[in-house]
Each structure stands twice: as structure tokens, then as C-alpha cells.
Design an enzyme around this catalytic site. Structure first.
Site, PDB file in Angstrom:
ATOM      1  NE  ARG A 212       5.496   5.196  16.643  1.00 30.53           N
ATOM      2  CZ  ARG A 212       4.901   5.301  15.462  1.00 30.53           C
ATOM      3  NH1 ARG A 212       3.597   5.544  15.393  1.00 30.53           N
ATOM      4  NH2 ARG A 212       5.603   5.178  14.352  1.00 30.53           N
TER       5      ARG A 212
ATOM      6  N   GLY B 100       0.844  -1.195   0.000  1.00 26.57           N
ATOM      7  CA  GLY B 100       0.000   0.000   0.000  1.00 26.57           C
ATOM      8  C   GLY B 100       0.870   1.233   0.000  1.00 26.57           C
TER       9      GLY B 100
ATOM     10  CG  HIS C 178      -2.120   3.203  13.212  1.00 27.06           C
ATOM     11  ND1 HIS C 178      -1.185   3.432  14.183  1.00 27.06           N
ATOM     12  CD2 HIS C 178      -1.467   3.334  12.021  1.00 27.06           C
ATOM     13  CE1 HIS C 178      -0.018   3.679  13.619  1.00 27.06           C
ATOM     14  NE2 HIS C 178      -0.166   3.633  12.310  1.00 27.06           N
TER      15      HIS C 178
ATOM     16  CG  ASN D 161      -1.254   3.738   7.929  1.00 27.03           C
ATOM     17  OD1 ASN D 161      -1.899   3.260   8.850  1.00 27.03           O
ATOM     18  ND2 ASN D 161       0.017   4.119   8.039  1.00 27.03           N
TER      19      ASN D 161
ATOM     20  NE  ARG E 198      -0.543   6.500  10.886  1.00 28.50           N
ATOM     21  CZ  ARG E 198      -0.456   7.181  12.038  1.00 28.50           C
ATOM     22  NH1 ARG E 198      -1.499   7.855  12.511  1.00 28.50           N
ATOM     23  NH2 ARG E 198       0.662   7.178  12.731  1.00 28.50           N
TER      24      ARG E 198
ATOM     25  CG  ASP F  37      -0.325   3.607  17.397  1.00 27.62           C
ATOM     26  OD1 ASP F  37       0.203   4.580  16.850  1.00 27.62           O
ATOM     27  OD2 ASP F  37      -1.045   2.785  16.780  1.00 27.62           O
TER      28      ASP F  37
ATOM     29  CD  GLN G 164      -2.985  -7.016  -1.022  1.00 26.85           C
ATOM     30  OE1 GLN G 164      -2.837  -8.210  -1.247  1.00 26.85           O
ATOM     31  NE2 GLN G 164      -1.985  -6.193  -0.864  1.00 26.85           N
TER      32      GLN G 164
ATOM     33  CB  SER H 289       7.977   4.053  11.564  1.00 29.92           C
ATOM     34  OG  SER H 289       6.680   3.576  11.273  1.00 29.92           O
TER      35      SER H 289
HETATM   36  N1  NAI Z   1       0.146   0.520  10.895  1.00 32.39           N
HETATM   37  C1  NAI Z   1       1.356   0.996  11.131  1.00 32.39           C
HETATM   38  O1  NAI Z   1       1.769   1.109  12.297  1.00 32.39           O
HETATM   39  C2  NAI Z   1       2.257   1.399   9.998  1.00 32.39           C
HETATM   40  C3  NAI Z   1       1.781   1.444   8.731  1.00 32.39           C
HETATM   41  N2  NAI Z   1       2.598   1.778   7.683  1.00 32.39           N
HETATM   42  C4  NAI Z   1       1.983   1.744   6.363  1.00 32.39           C
HETATM   43  O2  NAI Z   1       2.434   0.588   5.669  1.00 32.39           O
HETATM   44  C5  NAI Z   1       2.352   0.821   4.250  1.00 32.39           C
HETATM   45  C6  NAI Z   1       3.677   0.496   3.602  1.00 32.39           C
HETATM   46  O3  NAI Z   1       4.664   1.457   4.033  1.00 32.39           O
HETATM   47  P1  NAI Z   1       6.150   1.390   3.477  1.00 32.39           P
HETATM   48  O4  NAI Z   1       6.636  -0.031   3.554  1.00 32.39           O
HETATM   49  O5  NAI Z   1       6.912   2.468   4.143  1.00 32.39           O
HETATM   50  O6  NAI Z   1       5.889   1.793   1.954  1.00 32.39           O
HETATM   51  P2  NAI Z   1       6.698   1.345   0.647  1.00 32.39           P
HETATM   52  O7  NAI Z   1       6.262   2.303  -0.427  1.00 32.39           O
HETATM   53  O8  NAI Z   1       8.150   1.189   0.960  1.00 32.39           O
HETATM   54  O9  NAI Z   1       6.118  -0.116   0.352  1.00 32.39           O
HETATM   55  C7  NAI Z   1       4.824  -0.291  -0.157  1.00 32.39           C
HETATM   56  C8  NAI Z   1       4.820  -1.571  -0.979  1.00 32.39           C
HETATM   57  O10 NAI Z   1       3.485  -1.761  -1.451  1.00 32.39           O
HETATM   58  C9  NAI Z   1       3.596  -2.318  -2.745  1.00 32.39           C
HETATM   59  N3  NAI Z   1       2.339  -2.139  -3.511  1.00 32.39           N
HETATM   60  C10 NAI Z   1       1.956  -1.066  -4.249  1.00 32.39           C
HETATM   61  N4  NAI Z   1       0.788  -1.305  -4.870  1.00 32.39           N
HETATM   62  C11 NAI Z   1       0.412  -2.566  -4.522  1.00 32.39           C
HETATM   63  C12 NAI Z   1      -0.688  -3.392  -4.867  1.00 32.39           C
HETATM   64  N5  NAI Z   1      -1.631  -2.968  -5.728  1.00 32.39           N
HETATM   65  N6  NAI Z   1      -0.767  -4.627  -4.310  1.00 32.39           N
HETATM   66  C13 NAI Z   1       0.213  -5.054  -3.470  1.00 32.39           C
HETATM   67  N7  NAI Z   1       1.292  -4.320  -3.133  1.00 32.39           N
HETATM   68  C14 NAI Z   1       1.398  -3.094  -3.643  1.00 32.39           C
HETATM   69  C15 NAI Z   1       4.747  -1.555  -3.369  1.00 32.39           C
HETATM   70  O11 NAI Z   1       5.285  -2.259  -4.466  1.00 32.39           O
HETATM   71  C16 NAI Z   1       5.727  -1.474  -2.202  1.00 32.39           C
HETATM   72  O12 NAI Z   1       6.617  -2.575  -2.189  1.00 32.39           O
HETATM   73  C17 NAI Z   1       1.937   2.294   4.090  1.00 32.39           C
HETATM   74  O13 NAI Z   1       0.544   2.368   3.875  1.00 32.39           O
HETATM   75  C18 NAI Z   1       2.336   2.897   5.428  1.00 32.39           C
HETATM   76  O14 NAI Z   1       1.589   4.062   5.711  1.00 32.39           O
HETATM   77  C19 NAI Z   1       3.914   2.037   7.856  1.00 32.39           C
HETATM   78  C20 NAI Z   1       4.448   2.026   9.123  1.00 32.39           C
HETATM   79  C21 NAI Z   1       3.660   1.737  10.282  1.00 32.39           C
HETATM   80  O1  OAA Z   2       2.685   7.546  10.208  1.00 33.74           O
HETATM   81  C1  OAA Z   2       2.648   6.825   9.183  1.00 33.74           C
HETATM   82  O2  OAA Z   2       2.114   7.138   8.120  1.00 33.74           O
HETATM   83  C2  OAA Z   2       3.254   5.452   9.306  1.00 33.74           C
HETATM   84  C3  OAA Z   2       2.642   4.881  10.507  1.00 33.74           C
HETATM   85  O3  OAA Z   2       1.500   4.494  10.498  1.00 33.74           O
HETATM   86  C4  OAA Z   2       3.356   5.087  11.771  1.00 33.74           C
HETATM   87  O4  OAA Z   2       4.580   5.227  11.809  1.00 33.74           O
HETATM   88  O5  OAA Z   2       2.666   5.102  12.791  1.00 33.74           O
END
Ligand code: NAI
Ligand code: OAA
Length: 193
Positions: free
Chosen positions: A82, A9, A107, A51, A18, A79, A32, A162
Site C-alpha cells: 500500500r 479467523g 499490522h 488478525n 483489528r 501495508d 492451530q 481486503s
Molecule cells: N494481515 C492482513 O494483511 C490481512 C488480514 N486479514 C484477516 O484475515 C482473516 C480472514 O479474513 P477473511 O478471509 O476476509 O474472512 P472470512 O470470514 O471470509 O474467512 C475466515 C475463514 O476462517 C474460517 N474459520 C473460522 N473459525 C475457524 C477455526 N476455528 N479454525 C480454522 N478456521 C476457521 C472460516 O470458516 C472462514 O473460512 C481475518 O482475521 C482478517 O481480518 C484480512 C486481510 C488482510
Molecule cells: O483491515 C482489516 O481488518 C483487514 C486487513 O488487515 C487489511 O486490509 O489490512
């Protein structure tokens, strides 16, 4: 598939909430959901990381109806961790000695990190966090906003979301879900019930 950790995503960028990536990620989560319908085991455990994590989990619930809804969760453990980190830093104690915070809500920046049942292990036994911190003004304001805004602060500092802390929290979430928490300890996870 017995355990599915959904990280695909788009991440938000600096200045975004988010929920601003919702339109892009909702369509990803519909496809998915179809993939899970095809490949998931009947009692597959699902953790949504991408997110807006709570909304994406709701989409999976709607579009992957064969997975029990109690098995569809999203990550609020970051969270939770944290919040533990903020308390441990404030009290100068090991993070592993702080337990039982609760993350209520999504979140998102409206979540409520709750320390009202949290305790710290001390030489004199377990003590309530509020009793040890002795600063309700900090606990009721700065502590809460720091946890609510931590994701945004990380994006501001590194221009990316993060990474290691999120991955580590996802491991914590799955480990505790599969193996359980120690007696008298609880952790936070988002559900779609
Ligand atoms: N819930 C939480 O605590 C956290 C959530 N996140 C979220 O996790 C997600 C990923 O973050 P990052 O790894 O930093 O981003 P990133 O951009 O490094 O990785 C995202 C991945 O999703 C893939 N992707 C894109 N379109 C897709 C599709 N149609 N189907 C399947 N995969 C697809 C991309 O190819 C890429 O590998 C974001 O939405 C971010 O906001 C990130 C950190 C903490
Ligand atoms: O803040 C963001 O977009 C990534 C995330 O969810 C986090 O680090 O809590």
C-alpha cells in the site's frame, strides 16, 4: 507441512480495530498451534494473515514451540505494498520502480510506514522518495494515515476485508522469503523475535 499460510479467523467489521477480534481469534490460534505441532516440518515457514496478525503469530510461537521462532511471521507486506502504491500514484510512476519502504510496528493503525530509505528508479538513476515528492508535510501526515487506515477504508467501502490485495501480498511474502529479494532491495514482514 513446509509452508503454512494461516488465514482462518474472524475478520473485523466496520468501526472495529483489528485487536477487537483478539478474543475470538486467540483461541483459534491455540488450536492451530497444536495442529502445527503435529503436522509441521521441522523448518516449516509460517505466515499468519488472520488478525490481529502479530498477536496470533505470538500465540503460535508460545504454543508451537517446536517451530523455530524466526520461522513464525505475519503479514505486513500488504501495508508495504500500500505504501509503494501511494508513492507511485503521487509521483505518477510504475509501482515496480518504487522500492525499500519499511513498515515498522504491528499490522495495526499504530504502524509506521517509513519512506526515509525508499527510492524511485528514474532515467537519471535511483532518487530518494523525499527528494522527488518534495512535500514532507504530505509524507509525514496524510501518507502515513492513509496507509495506517487502508484496511478500515476497504471495509467501509465493500463491507468486507481486503481480499485480492491481501492474497497477492501473502504470495509476495512467501515468494520473497523462499527465493530472496533482488540485490539492494528489501521488503517488510512481521516477526515475533
Ligand atoms: N494481515 C492482513 O494483511 C490481512 C488480514 N486479514 C484477516 O484475515 C482473516 C480472514 O479474513 P477473511 O478471509 O476476509 O474472512 P472470512 O470470514 O471470509 O474467512 C475466515 C475463514 O476462517 C474460517 N474459520 C473460522 N473459525 C475457524 C477455526 N476455528 N479454525 C480454522 N478456521 C476457521 C472460516 O470458516 C472462514 O473460512 C481475518 O482475521 C482478517 O481480518 C484480512 C486481510 C488482510
Ligand atoms: O483491515 C482489516 O481488518 C483487514 C486487513 O488487515 C487489511 O486490509 O489490512
Amino acid at each position: 507441512v513446509n509452508i503454512a499460510v494461516m488465514v482462518g479467523g474472524f475478520p473485523r467489521k466496520e468501526g472495529m480495530e483489528r485487536k477487537d477480534v483478539m478474543s475470538k481469534n486467540v483461541s483459534i490460534y491455540k488450536s492451530q498451534a497444536s495442529a502445527l505441532e503435529k503436522h509441521a516440518a521441522a523448518n516449516c515457514k509460517v505466515l499468519v494473515v488472520a488478525n490481529p496478525a502479530n498477536t496470533n503469530a505470538l500465540i503460535l510461537k508460545e504454543f508451537a514451540p517446536s517451530i523455530p521462532e524466526k520461522n513464525i511471521t505475519c503479514l505486513t507486506r500488504l501495508d508495504h505494498n500500500r505504501a509503494l502504491g501511494q508513492i507511485s500514484e503521487r509521483l505518477n510512476v510504475q509501482v515496480s520502480d518504487v522500492k525499500n519502504v519499511i513498515i515498522w510496528g504491528n499490522h495495526s493503525s499504530t504502524q509506521y510506514p517509513d519512506v526515509n530509505h525508499a527510492t524511485v528508479k528514474t532515467l537519471a538513476g535511483e532518487k530518494p522518495v523525499r527528494e522527488l515528492v518534495k512535500d514532507d508535510a504530505w509524507l509525514n501526515a496524510e501518507f502515513i494515515t492513509t496507509v495506517q487506515q487502508r484496511g478500515a477504508a476497504i471495509i467501509k467501502a465493500r463491507k468486507l476485508s481486503s481480499a485480492l490485495s491481501a492474497a497477492s501480498s501473502a504470495c509476495d511474502h512467501i515468494r520473497d522469503w523462499v527465493l530472496g529479494t533482488p540485490e539492494g532491495t528489501w521488503v517488510s514482514m512481521g516477526g515475533v523475535l
